[in-house]
Design an enzyme around this catalytic site. Structure first.
Site, PDB file in Angstrom:
ATOM      1  N   SER A 243       0.848  -1.180   0.000  1.00  0.00           N
ATOM      2  CA  SER A 243       0.000   0.000   0.000  1.00  0.00           C
ATOM      3  C   SER A 243       0.890   1.238   0.000  1.00  0.00           C
ATOM      4  CB  SER A 243      -0.905  -0.022   1.243  1.00  0.00           C
ATOM      5  OG  SER A 243      -1.730   1.119   1.303  1.00  0.00           O
ATOM      6  N   CYS A 244       0.286   2.403  -0.297  1.00  0.00           N
ATOM      7  CA  CYS A 244       1.039   3.668  -0.259  1.00  0.00           C
ATOM      8  C   CYS A 244       0.022   4.795  -0.240  1.00  0.00           C
ATOM      9  CB  CYS A 244       2.003   3.775  -1.431  1.00  0.00           C
ATOM     10  SG  CYS A 244       1.203   3.732  -3.057  1.00  0.00           S
ATOM     11  N   GLY A 245       0.299   5.896  -0.935  1.00  0.00           N
ATOM     12  CA  GLY A 245      -0.651   6.997  -0.983  1.00  0.00           C
ATOM     13  C   GLY A 245      -1.767   6.767  -1.982  1.00  0.00           C
ATOM     14  N   GLY A 247      -1.297   3.990  -4.640  1.00  0.00           N
ATOM     15  CA  GLY A 247      -1.063   2.755  -5.391  1.00  0.00           C
ATOM     16  C   GLY A 247       0.090   2.790  -6.373  1.00  0.00           C
ATOM     17  N   TRP A 272      -3.970   4.698   0.585  1.00  0.00           N
ATOM     18  CA  TRP A 272      -4.407   5.651   1.616  1.00  0.00           C
ATOM     19  C   TRP A 272      -5.394   6.672   1.057  1.00  0.00           C
ATOM     20  CZ3 TRP A 272      -4.297   4.588   6.418  1.00  0.00           C
ATOM     21  CH2 TRP A 272      -4.659   5.569   7.346  1.00  0.00           C
TER      22      TRP A 272
END
Length: 287
Positions: A243-245, A247, A272
Site C-alpha cells: 500500500s502507499c498513498g 497505489g 491511503w
C-alpha cells in the site's frame, strides 16, 4: 557505480541489458514517468523532448479506471487492451518500462501488466536518469506504430479492495506493507491529498520505498532487500499486501518482494487515498 542486477526480463533489467536488446524486433519500451504535483514536472513534455529510442509514453492517469473517484485505479481490461494496441504493444512482446525518476512510477506499470496476465515485462533499473548519465542514445521522434493483437487474463489475486484489506488487517492474516514516508505513516505529517486523515492501517508495517533503492535510483540486490524486509519485522512466509498513498509506490515494494522470491503478494489499489477518506475505518498512529 552500483553493480548491475542479475537481469530478469520478468522483473528488472539493467541499462546494459536494454542497450544490448534495444533493436530486438519484439522488444517494446514504455516511458511511464509520472510525478506528484509538488514536483512540478511535466512527464509528457519531458518524453516529447527526449526518450529512449522507440519508447512509447504510458499515461498512468489516462490508462486507468476513470469511472472511479480514486486516482489512477487499475484500468478495465478492455481499456488496457485498446490503449496498448494503439501503442503497438501486444502479445509476444517483451516490455521494458522506465521512468524519469530512476525507479518510481515504472513499477506501477510493471504491476499493471502483471495484473493483466502479461509476465514478459521488466522495469529498467535506474530508469532514464541512469540511461542518460551513461551517455546512451536518446531521441525526440515519436515511434513508428504497428498494431499488434493483445489478449489479457486478469489476475484478480494480485489486487485487493478496501473490504479485503480491512478483513486482512482485522485477522492479521497478511503483512500489510506501507511504502509512504515514515512521518506520514506515523501520522505526524499531513497527507498531500486534502480531506484525508493521517496515520496508517492498523497492523501495517512501514517500508518507505526509498529504503529498497540505492542512492542512484537502482534497486538493492535481493539479499539487501530481504534484510530491509526483515528489519521492518516482515514475516516473508505470510502473504503480503502493499500500500502507499495512491497505489504507485506500493508497486515498488511489490517488485522488491518479487525480487526476493516472495510470490504471494497483492497491491491495495485504493491505498491511503481510499482508506484515509472513510471515517468508519480504523486508523493507527505512531510507529
Amino acid at each position: 557505480m552500483t553493480p548491475s542486477p542479475q537481469d530478469d526480463p520478468r522483473t528488472l533489467v539493467s541499462t546494459d541489458w536494454l542497450a544490448k536488446h534495444l533493436r530486438d524486433p519484439d522488444l517494446r519500451v514504455l516511458d511511464a514517468s509520472w510525478y506528484l504535483p509538488a514536483q512540478a514536472r511535466d512527464a509528457k513534455a519531458e518524453y516529447a523532448a527526449a526518450h529512449i529510442p522507440g519508447a512509447r509514453f504510458f499515461d498512468i492517469d489516462e490508462i486507468s479506471d476513470q469511472r472511479s473517484s480514486l486516482p489512477h485505479m487499475a484500468p478495465p481490461p478492455e481499456k488496457f487492451i485498446s490503449r496498448l494496441r494503439a501503442m503497438g504493444v501486444g502479445d509476444g512482446h517483451q516490455v521494458v518500462v522506465y521512468d524519469g525518476s530512476g525507479l518510481f512510477s515504472a513499477a506501477r506499470v510493471w504491476w499493471t501488466f502483471r495484473l493483466m496476465g502479461k509476465t514478459d515485462v521488466a522495469v529498467l533499473d535506474g530508469g532514464f536518469p541512469k540511461w542518460q548519465a551513461e551517455g546512451r542514445e536518446i531521441e525526440d521522434m515519436p515511434p513508428v506504430i504497428r498494431d499488434r493483437h493483445m489478449t489479457v487474463s486478469r489476475q484478480n489475486h494480485l489486487v485487493k479492495d478496501v473490504t479485503q484489506v480491512a478483513h486482512a488487517a482485522k485477522l492479521g492474516e497478511a503483512e500489510i506493507l506501507d511504502a509512504r514516508a515514515a512521518a506520514r505513516f506515523r501520522g505526524e505529517a499531513p497527507e498531500p491529498r486534502p480531506g484525508l486523515r493521517s496515520g496508517h492501517i492498523p497492523g501495517a508495517k512501514n517500508i518507505p520505498f526509498a529504503e529498497v533503492l540505492n542512492p542512484d535510483g537502482t534497486m538493492k540486490p535481493p539479499a539487501a532487500l530481504k534484510a530491509v524486509f526483515e528489519a521492518a519485522g516482515v514475516d516473508l512466509k505470510k502473504p503480503a499486501i502493499t500500500s502507499c498513498g495512491s497505489g504507485v509506490t506500493a508497486a515498488i515494494l511489490s517488485l522488491a518482494l518479487e525480487r526476493v522470491g516472495h510470490r504471494n503478494h497483492a497491491l491495495y489499489d485504493g491505498s491511503w487515498a481510499e482508506w484515509g477518506m472513510y471515517d468508519d475505518l480504523r486508523v493507527a498512529t505512531g510507529a
